[in-house]
Design an enzyme around this catalytic site. Sequence first.
Site, PDB file in Angstrom:
ATOM      1  CE  LYS A  32      -2.300   3.333   2.365  1.00 54.36           C
ATOM      2  NZ  LYS A  32      -1.932   4.365   1.506  1.00 54.36           N
TER       3      LYS A  32
ATOM      4  CD  GLU B 236      -4.542   9.866   0.851  1.00 48.32           C
ATOM      5  OE1 GLU B 236      -4.478   9.237   1.902  1.00 48.32           O
ATOM      6  OE2 GLU B 236      -5.442  10.654   0.573  1.00 48.32           O
TER       7      GLU B 236
ATOM      8  N   GLY C 265       6.942   5.378   8.023  1.00 50.71           N
ATOM      9  CA  GLY C 265       6.091   6.565   8.096  1.00 50.71           C
ATOM     10  C   GLY C 265       6.219   7.209   9.452  1.00 50.71           C
TER      11      GLY C 265
ATOM     12  N   GLY D 180       2.899   4.444  12.962  1.00 55.73           N
ATOM     13  CA  GLY D 180       3.697   3.220  13.163  1.00 55.73           C
ATOM     14  C   GLY D 180       3.381   2.554  14.483  1.00 55.73           C
TER      15      GLY D 180
ATOM     16  CD  GLU E 178      13.628   1.212   9.323  1.00 58.87           C
ATOM     17  OE1 GLU E 178      14.096   2.226   9.902  1.00 58.87           O
ATOM     18  OE2 GLU E 178      14.097   0.085   9.443  1.00 58.87           O
TER      19      GLU E 178
ATOM     20  CB  CYS F  61      12.953   9.291   8.444  1.00 57.15           C
ATOM     21  SG  CYS F  61      13.853   8.267   7.285  1.00 57.15           S
TER      22      CYS F  61
ATOM     23  CD  GLU G 251       9.937  12.943  11.672  1.00 57.84           C
ATOM     24  OE1 GLU G 251       8.827  12.426  11.875  1.00 57.84           O
ATOM     25  OE2 GLU G 251      10.879  12.375  11.100  1.00 57.84           O
TER      26      GLU G 251
HETATM   27  P1  NDP Z   1       1.800   8.591   7.856  1.00 58.58           P
HETATM   28  O1  NDP Z   1       2.527   7.831   8.863  1.00 58.58           O
HETATM   29  O2  NDP Z   1       0.402   9.009   8.135  1.00 58.58           O
HETATM   30  O3  NDP Z   1       1.773   7.785   6.466  1.00 58.58           O
HETATM   31  C1  NDP Z   1       2.672   6.756   6.102  1.00 58.58           C
HETATM   32  C2  NDP Z   1       1.906   5.642   5.397  1.00 58.58           C
HETATM   33  O4  NDP Z   1       0.953   5.082   6.298  1.00 58.58           O
HETATM   34  C3  NDP Z   1       1.111   6.101   4.197  1.00 58.58           C
HETATM   35  O5  NDP Z   1       1.052   5.066   3.226  1.00 58.58           O
HETATM   36  C4  NDP Z   1      -0.263   6.319   4.787  1.00 58.58           C
HETATM   37  O6  NDP Z   1      -1.270   6.255   3.817  1.00 58.58           O
HETATM   38  C5  NDP Z   1      -0.348   5.156   5.745  1.00 58.58           C
HETATM   39  N1  NDP Z   1      -1.297   5.344   6.812  1.00 58.58           N
HETATM   40  C6  NDP Z   1      -1.706   6.484   7.406  1.00 58.58           C
HETATM   41  N2  NDP Z   1      -2.593   6.213   8.391  1.00 58.58           N
HETATM   42  C7  NDP Z   1      -2.756   4.874   8.404  1.00 58.58           C
HETATM   43  C8  NDP Z   1      -3.556   3.970   9.170  1.00 58.58           C
HETATM   44  N3  NDP Z   1      -4.361   4.395  10.150  1.00 58.58           N
HETATM   45  N4  NDP Z   1      -3.476   2.648   8.901  1.00 58.58           N
HETATM   46  C9  NDP Z   1      -2.657   2.205   7.931  1.00 58.58           C
HETATM   47  N5  NDP Z   1      -1.898   2.993   7.163  1.00 58.58           N
HETATM   48  C10 NDP Z   1      -1.933   4.316   7.402  1.00 58.58           C
HETATM   49  O7  NDP Z   1       2.604   9.835   7.481  1.00 58.58           O
HETATM   50  P2  NDP Z   1       2.037  11.160   6.794  1.00 58.58           P
HETATM   51  O8  NDP Z   1       2.067  10.901   5.364  1.00 58.58           O
HETATM   52  O9  NDP Z   1       0.731  11.624   7.328  1.00 58.58           O
HETATM   53  O10 NDP Z   1       3.099  12.188   7.321  1.00 58.58           O
HETATM   54  C11 NDP Z   1       2.937  12.737   8.626  1.00 58.58           C
HETATM   55  C12 NDP Z   1       4.226  12.803   9.343  1.00 58.58           C
HETATM   56  O11 NDP Z   1       4.829  11.522   9.391  1.00 58.58           O
HETATM   57  C13 NDP Z   1       5.272  13.674   8.678  1.00 58.58           C
HETATM   58  O12 NDP Z   1       5.095  14.993   8.985  1.00 58.58           O
HETATM   59  C14 NDP Z   1       6.520  13.080   9.242  1.00 58.58           C
HETATM   60  O13 NDP Z   1       6.754  13.623  10.512  1.00 58.58           O
HETATM   61  C15 NDP Z   1       6.218  11.619   9.360  1.00 58.58           C
HETATM   62  N6  NDP Z   1       6.723  10.805   8.240  1.00 58.58           N
HETATM   63  C16 NDP Z   1       7.836  10.080   8.432  1.00 58.58           C
HETATM   64  C17 NDP Z   1       8.353   9.339   7.403  1.00 58.58           C
HETATM   65  C18 NDP Z   1       9.600   8.555   7.552  1.00 58.58           C
HETATM   66  O14 NDP Z   1      10.258   8.275   6.553  1.00 58.58           O
HETATM   67  N7  NDP Z   1       9.964   8.140   8.744  1.00 58.58           N
HETATM   68  C19 NDP Z   1       7.734   9.318   6.073  1.00 58.58           C
HETATM   69  C20 NDP Z   1       6.533  10.087   5.992  1.00 58.58           C
HETATM   70  C21 NDP Z   1       6.056  10.795   7.048  1.00 58.58           C
HETATM   71  P3  NDP Z   1      -1.861   7.598   3.180  1.00 58.58           P
HETATM   72  O15 NDP Z   1      -0.713   8.451   2.746  1.00 58.58           O
HETATM   73  O16 NDP Z   1      -2.620   7.092   2.040  1.00 58.58           O
HETATM   74  O17 NDP Z   1      -2.666   8.216   4.270  1.00 58.58           O
END
Ligand code: NDP
Length: 513
Positions: A198, A201, A251, A256, A273, A307, A404
């Site tokens: 997945k 989006e 994410g 996470g 991660e 990250c 962060e």
């Molecule tokens: P998220 O953790 O929300 O998203 C990461 C992934 O998880 C995406 O594919 C997202 O899908 C999915 N996701 C979100 N909510 C759920 C859920 N309840 N159940 C299952 N999957 C889910 O990160 P964001 O994109 O909202 O970013 C927010 C913050 O996260 C950033 O500001 C940053 O601080 C951090 N981040 C950290 C990353 C890293 O590399 N460590 C990468 C990205 C973000 P969808 O996008 O479709 O909602």
Amino acid sequence: MTYDTAIPAATALLTSDRAPAHEAFNGRMYIDGAWTESADQQRFERRSPAHGHVVSSFPEATPADVERAIQAADLALRHGPWSKLKGAERARILLAVADGIKARVDRMSLLESLETGKPLAQARGEVAGCIDLWQYAASLARTTSGDAYDTLGEDMLGIVLRQPIGVVGLITPWNFPLWILSQKLPFALAAGCTCVVKPSELTSSTTVMLMEILEQAGVPAGVVNVVTGKGPSVGQPLAQHDAIDMLSFTGSTRVGSLLGGLASQKLKKVALELGGKNPQIVFPDCDWDAMIDAVVFGVYFNAGECCNSGSRVLVHESIAERFAQAVVERARRVPVGDPLHPECKIGAIVSENQLVEILGNIDKGVAAGARLRLGGKRYEANGLYLEPTVISGVAPDMSIAREEIFGPVLAIIPFSDTQNAIDIANDTAYGLSAAVWSNDINTCLTVARGVDAGTVWVNTFLDGYPELPFGGFKSSGVGRELGKQAVEDYTETKTIQLHIGERKNWWLPRQAA
Ligand code: NDP
């Protein structure tokens, strides 16, 4: 926030006369080897955060679509050929995938740039870098093996098999879409697992394009399935479904820990991660120019949406003001703007929500008494652009020093001595990465050993190699990706004990008199 007009102006926004002319990518899901729309035919669009036009659109998966994808992966695991292929055969297919990426670097990097807002030249480097990840995984597909114990006595031989852990759910974020998928998928495939992916989006194009490549490379139907749509509805089942054996997520720490908790309740293996608040620690005896360049690169690379972003700099108090001035001088000249412009180094922020979130964090820092030295504003433009921002006089207990931010915002924190630097570095919930800048090997090793971080760079920043494990301490995650154990992480061990010769009885019935 009141804006200090005395601060130097950030660079003018780069604009490009190169129209982002391209046809919108019409993505579909890939389930059981077939290209498919969602069961209810609903779709969603992704617009470029830099230009505003529609870049791509995808099916909005329904629960029935997600169920179908999981069932396909489960069937392919139990009855398909993938887990039983020779390592050499799996390696051949992974190498063919690497070649497929190579042939599509231009198209994939354009889509990554338009969906994420990152500079096109950077996107090209990342997509090309993925080739190496698939090639490295191919090498491990042939060399990862179990163990044998010939040391258990004359009548026993122990064999430890490494078998695929099963069906793996992979959830990836928007900041490095193909790269992060390539840190997971080829290694899961090398182990013989089947997968449901997945993507975010916001950035699903290259994940879908990768499925075309897998199909052409000969990955059998059902082995990799992609479902597109929103996290809670499409991603969450991958943490909870009985047929999923392992969840690998990259994410936010918030999502996470939610998904890790749900998956652990079902006793699934979990790899996470997550975020970071990574300190670069600067001592007065360092190579000044190299350090200033790495600090600016470390925090503004990928607009800070990384990250591993070096979002905190801990500077020895004797050089803190000189450092702040030098970093502002360098940062205000970094080219910001249209990601398609060949000189662009900082592109657009991925979404309006993210931009508002970053601005809110800057406000909090200033309200807490830190000093805004550069930036802090969005550009007056159509796209979502933020000025490179530098904030000095940050105290370790301010939120701007601990949380962060995921944007181009640098927090400068002074320290008094080496132990104080280590204490400040470790005083956050995170522990992903860190760097130390000094020409004294004792200082470098003391800091490297003392900081809570999965990766420590010494006199450099953000380098990475498939051979080296990557992951975080504390709230930055669970488990490691890459490295020579990368395939083992997607396996279960099975112990086989082989008895040789006559077995001594435990008990013999008495002979009848
Ligand atoms: P998220 O953790 O929300 O998203 C990461 C992934 O998880 C995406 O594919 C997202 O899908 C999915 N996701 C979100 N909510 C759920 C859920 N309840 N159940 C299952 N999957 C889910 O990160 P964001 O994109 O909202 O970013 C927010 C913050 O996260 C950033 O500001 C940053 O601080 C951090 N981040 C950290 C990353 C890293 O590399 N460590 C990468 C990205 C973000 P969808 O996008 O479709 O909602």
